[in-house]
Design a protein around this motif. Structure first.
Motif, PDB file in Angstrom:
ATOM      1  N   MET A   1       0.831  -1.194   0.000  1.00  0.00           N
ATOM      2  CA  MET A   1       0.000   0.000   0.000  1.00  0.00           C
ATOM      3  C   MET A   1       0.868   1.247   0.000  1.00  0.00           C
ATOM      4  O   MET A   1       0.667   2.164  -0.786  1.00  0.00           O
ATOM      5  CB  MET A   1      -0.899  -0.013   1.250  1.00  0.00           C
ATOM      6  N   ALA A   2       1.847   1.295   0.891  1.00  0.00           N
ATOM      7  CA  ALA A   2       2.700   2.476   1.004  1.00  0.00           C
ATOM      8  C   ALA A   2       3.485   2.708  -0.277  1.00  0.00           C
ATOM      9  O   ALA A   2       3.610   3.849  -0.751  1.00  0.00           O
ATOM     10  CB  ALA A   2       3.649   2.323   2.192  1.00  0.00           C
ATOM     11  N   VAL A   3       4.025   1.634  -0.854  1.00  0.00           N
ATOM     12  CA  VAL A   3       4.793   1.761  -2.092  1.00  0.00           C
ATOM     13  C   VAL A   3       3.891   2.225  -3.229  1.00  0.00           C
ATOM     14  O   VAL A   3       4.271   3.074  -4.045  1.00  0.00           O
ATOM     15  CB  VAL A   3       5.477   0.430  -2.446  1.00  0.00           C
ATOM     16  N   GLY A   4       2.685   1.675  -3.293  1.00  0.00           N
ATOM     17  CA  GLY A   4       1.763   2.043  -4.363  1.00  0.00           C
ATOM     18  C   GLY A   4       1.402   3.511  -4.340  1.00  0.00           C
ATOM     19  O   GLY A   4       1.429   4.197  -5.365  1.00  0.00           O
ATOM     20  N   ILE A   5       1.076   4.047  -3.153  1.00  0.00           N
ATOM     21  CA  ILE A   5       0.696   5.449  -3.040  1.00  0.00           C
ATOM     22  C   ILE A   5       1.898   6.358  -3.256  1.00  0.00           C
ATOM     23  O   ILE A   5       1.787   7.425  -3.868  1.00  0.00           O
ATOM     24  CB  ILE A   5       0.060   5.714  -1.662  1.00  0.00           C
ATOM     25  N   ASP A   6       3.062   5.937  -2.771  1.00  0.00           N
ATOM     26  CA  ASP A   6       4.249   6.775  -2.886  1.00  0.00           C
ATOM     27  C   ASP A   6       4.773   6.820  -4.321  1.00  0.00           C
ATOM     28  O   ASP A   6       5.246   7.861  -4.781  1.00  0.00           O
ATOM     29  CB  ASP A   6       5.340   6.248  -1.949  1.00  0.00           C
ATOM     30  N   ALA A   7       4.693   5.697  -5.033  1.00  0.00           N
ATOM     31  CA  ALA A   7       5.268   5.628  -6.376  1.00  0.00           C
ATOM     32  C   ALA A   7       4.274   5.984  -7.474  1.00  0.00           C
ATOM     33  O   ALA A   7       4.690   6.301  -8.593  1.00  0.00           O
ATOM     34  CB  ALA A   7       5.825   4.223  -6.635  1.00  0.00           C
ATOM     35  N   THR A   8       2.981   5.935  -7.167  1.00  0.00           N
ATOM     36  CA  THR A   8       1.957   6.184  -8.184  1.00  0.00           C
ATOM     37  C   THR A   8       1.172   7.438  -7.825  1.00  0.00           C
ATOM     38  O   THR A   8       0.660   7.534  -6.705  1.00  0.00           O
ATOM     39  CB  THR A   8       0.981   4.988  -8.284  1.00  0.00           C
ATOM     40  N   PRO A   9       1.079   8.393  -8.738  1.00  0.00           N
ATOM     41  CA  PRO A   9       0.324   9.623  -8.431  1.00  0.00           C
ATOM     42  C   PRO A   9      -1.182   9.380  -8.406  1.00  0.00           C
ATOM     43  O   PRO A   9      -1.875   9.494  -9.411  1.00  0.00           O
ATOM     44  CB  PRO A   9       0.723  10.570  -9.574  1.00  0.00           C
ATOM     45  N   VAL A  10      -1.684   8.996  -7.239  1.00  0.00           N
ATOM     46  CA  VAL A  10      -3.126   8.836  -7.053  1.00  0.00           C
ATOM     47  C   VAL A  10      -3.624   9.944  -6.144  1.00  0.00           C
ATOM     48  O   VAL A  10      -2.921  10.379  -5.231  1.00  0.00           O
ATOM     49  CB  VAL A  10      -3.470   7.450  -6.473  1.00  0.00           C
ATOM     50  N   ASN A  11      -4.832  10.394  -6.381  1.00  0.00           N
ATOM     51  CA  ASN A  11      -5.398  11.520  -5.636  1.00  0.00           C
ATOM     52  C   ASN A  11      -6.631  11.146  -4.813  1.00  0.00           C
ATOM     53  O   ASN A  11      -7.091  11.955  -4.013  1.00  0.00           O
ATOM     54  CB  ASN A  11      -5.787  12.642  -6.611  1.00  0.00           C
ATOM     55  N   TRP A  12      -7.150   9.929  -5.028  1.00  0.00           N
ATOM     56  CA  TRP A  12      -8.356   9.497  -4.326  1.00  0.00           C
ATOM     57  C   TRP A  12      -8.172   8.066  -3.849  1.00  0.00           C
ATOM     58  O   TRP A  12      -7.631   7.231  -4.572  1.00  0.00           O
ATOM     59  CB  TRP A  12      -9.583   9.594  -5.240  1.00  0.00           C
ATOM     60  N   ILE A  13      -8.631   7.807  -2.633  1.00  0.00           N
ATOM     61  CA  ILE A  13      -8.532   6.478  -2.041  1.00  0.00           C
ATOM     62  C   ILE A  13      -9.943   5.967  -1.741  1.00  0.00           C
ATOM     63  O   ILE A  13     -10.727   6.650  -1.073  1.00  0.00           O
ATOM     64  CB  ILE A  13      -7.704   6.496  -0.735  1.00  0.00           C
ATOM     65  N   LEU A  14     -10.226   4.771  -2.246  1.00  0.00           N
ATOM     66  CA  LEU A  14     -11.485   4.096  -1.919  1.00  0.00           C
ATOM     67  C   LEU A  14     -11.183   3.046  -0.854  1.00  0.00           C
ATOM     68  O   LEU A  14     -10.498   2.054  -1.122  1.00  0.00           O
ATOM     69  CB  LEU A  14     -12.086   3.444  -3.156  1.00  0.00           C
ATOM     70  N   ASP A  15     -11.659   3.289   0.345  1.00  0.00           N
ATOM     71  CA  ASP A  15     -11.470   2.376   1.474  1.00  0.00           C
ATOM     72  C   ASP A  15     -12.718   1.516   1.576  1.00  0.00           C
ATOM     73  O   ASP A  15     -13.763   1.957   2.060  1.00  0.00           O
ATOM     74  CB  ASP A  15     -11.245   3.189   2.758  1.00  0.00           C
ATOM     75  N   ALA A  16     -12.616   0.264   1.092  1.00  0.00           N
ATOM     76  CA  ALA A  16     -13.790  -0.605   0.976  1.00  0.00           C
ATOM     77  C   ALA A  16     -13.867  -1.578   2.143  1.00  0.00           C
ATOM     78  O   ALA A  16     -12.857  -2.142   2.571  1.00  0.00           O
ATOM     79  CB  ALA A  16     -13.751  -1.371  -0.346  1.00  0.00           C
ATOM     80  N   ASP A  17     -15.068  -1.783   2.632  1.00  0.00           N
ATOM     81  CA  ASP A  17     -15.314  -2.734   3.716  1.00  0.00           C
ATOM     82  C   ASP A  17     -16.478  -3.638   3.315  1.00  0.00           C
ATOM     83  O   ASP A  17     -17.549  -3.150   2.964  1.00  0.00           O
ATOM     84  CB  ASP A  17     -15.632  -1.998   5.021  1.00  0.00           C
ATOM     85  N   ILE A  18     -16.247  -4.951   3.359  1.00  0.00           N
ATOM     86  CA  ILE A  18     -17.283  -5.915   3.006  1.00  0.00           C
ATOM     87  C   ILE A  18     -18.036  -6.305   4.265  1.00  0.00           C
ATOM     88  O   ILE A  18     -17.432  -6.759   5.236  1.00  0.00           O
ATOM     89  CB  ILE A  18     -16.676  -7.158   2.334  1.00  0.00           C
ATOM     90  N   ARG A  19     -19.322  -6.151   4.245  1.00  0.00           N
ATOM     91  CA  ARG A  19     -20.145  -6.437   5.420  1.00  0.00           C
ATOM     92  C   ARG A  19     -20.186  -7.946   5.696  1.00  0.00           C
ATOM     93  O   ARG A  19     -20.559  -8.735   4.830  1.00  0.00           O
ATOM     94  CB  ARG A  19     -21.565  -5.907   5.218  1.00  0.00           C
ATOM     95  N   SER A  20     -19.775  -8.332   6.916  1.00  0.00           N
ATOM     96  CA  SER A  20     -19.850  -9.732   7.381  1.00  0.00           C
ATOM     97  C   SER A  20     -19.347 -10.711   6.316  1.00  0.00           C
ATOM     98  O   SER A  20     -20.021 -11.678   5.967  1.00  0.00           O
ATOM     99  CB  SER A  20     -21.290 -10.082   7.767  1.00  0.00           C
ATOM    100  N   PHE A  21     -18.141 -10.447   5.811  1.00  0.00           N
ATOM    101  CA  PHE A  21     -17.640 -11.212   4.666  1.00  0.00           C
ATOM    102  C   PHE A  21     -17.593 -12.713   4.929  1.00  0.00           C
ATOM    103  O   PHE A  21     -18.132 -13.509   4.148  1.00  0.00           O
ATOM    104  CB  PHE A  21     -16.241 -10.709   4.284  1.00  0.00           C
TER     105      PHE A  21
END
Length: 305
Positions: A1-21
């Motif tokens: 995660m840290a490498v992806g955000i640091d090396a790739t210019p992304v401006n939006w993060i989708l934090d997904a949570d699956i209900r009772s997976f």
């Protein structure tokens, strides 16, 4: 995660949570996915029997037609197989067909974080993922799934819009913060999640109560192992203050435990601090920066090897 955000210019993060997976995994689909990769019918038959065996909880036996037993050794493995086909392959295909900007996906078991360069792509993916999951009887948690502005330009953009500091998100026990390095450049900072730390301290408190009358050296050896194990995971760059806070609270819990052994016990803070100094490791960063860790080359990759 840290490498992806640091090396790739992304401006939006989708934090997904699956209900009772784990409770909602469709067993029929799971067996179908296993059959795609496993040619031995005996293995698949054993998995079917295991799924139908049921769970004994507090003396009550129950059998469910959906889900996998949480806490069972095979559940994380089967969950990864399920989401590999439901999410991983589909998300990679969506990126090739739909995205024109930078996109990253990171998944660990049922924890999913996606990064996007453009807000429109993030919202389209969110809608597409919701539809995709519904086909397999899964549901995104409405309150916990969120889209937040993050990355290099988030602070400037939000300040310009009067929205305050960029939001944070939690992934694998760390709160990820849009921070700034000493020279003013963008820096992804990770801090131990307060909730995770509090839960660990409560666990230590309960076990110290059971070990209250053990000799101090025995308590010290046990606490040393606990703190060393905690540091082995959490000692990442930018997290040294949280490590110090954890060690301080462990020392304080130890002091309270020792004082409860006798009302006349003079276990004041300076004395306990000396005892802790002899047993508990000092907070220090053990892991390199993520970009350096992933840049290490194996000898087999080097031409001269």
């Amino acid at each position: 995660m840290a490498v992806g955000i640091d090396a790739t210019p992304v401006n939006w993060i989708l934090d997904a949570d699956i209900r009772s997976f784990f409770d909602r995994i469709d067993q029929t689909w799971l067996v179908r996915f296993l059959e795609l990769r496993i040619g031995d019918e005996r293995i698949v038959r054993l998995v079917r029997k295991w799924l139908k065996a049921g769970v004994l909880d507090a003396g009550v036996w129950s059998v469910s037609e959906t889900g996998t037993p949480q806490g069972a050794v095979a559940s994380p493995l089967l969950a990864n197989v399920f989401l590999h086909y439901v999410f991983d392959l589909w998300a990679a295909q969506w990126r090739r067909r739909e995205a024109t900007g930078n996109v990253i996906f990171v998944r660990y078991a049922d924890d999913i974080v996606a990064g996007f360069e453009h807000e429109a792509h993030a919202r389209r993916f969110w809608d597409a993922m919701r539809v995709r999951f519904e086909k397999f009887a899964l549901e995104l948690h409405g309150d916990k799934t969120r889209l937040l502005e993050f990355g290099r330009h988030a602070a400037v953009r939000r300040k310009r819009s009067g929205l305050g500091k960029p939001e944070t998100f939690t992934f694998l026990g760390f709160t990820h913060i849009r921070g700034t390095a000493r020279r003013g450049a963008f820096q992804l900072q990770r801090k131990s999640s307060v909730d995770r730390m509090r839960a660990k301290l409560q666990e230590i408190k309960a076990q110290l109560r059971d070990r209250m009358h053990d000799p101090i050296p025995e308590q010290g050896r046990w606490l040393k192992a606990v703190v060393t194990g905690y540091f082995a995971y959490h000692a990442v760059p930018t997290n040294v203050r949280a490590l110090g806070a954890f060690r301080y609270h462990v020392t304080d819990l130890w002091r309270r435990t020792l004082r409860r052994r006798s009302q006349k016990d003079g276990m004041m803070w300076p004395r306990v601090a000396k005892i802790a100094e002899a047993w508990l490791p000092s907070p220090r960063i053990l892991h390199p920066w993520p970009n350096r860790r992933f840049a290490v080359k194996h000898p087999r990759w080097e031409p001269s090897a």
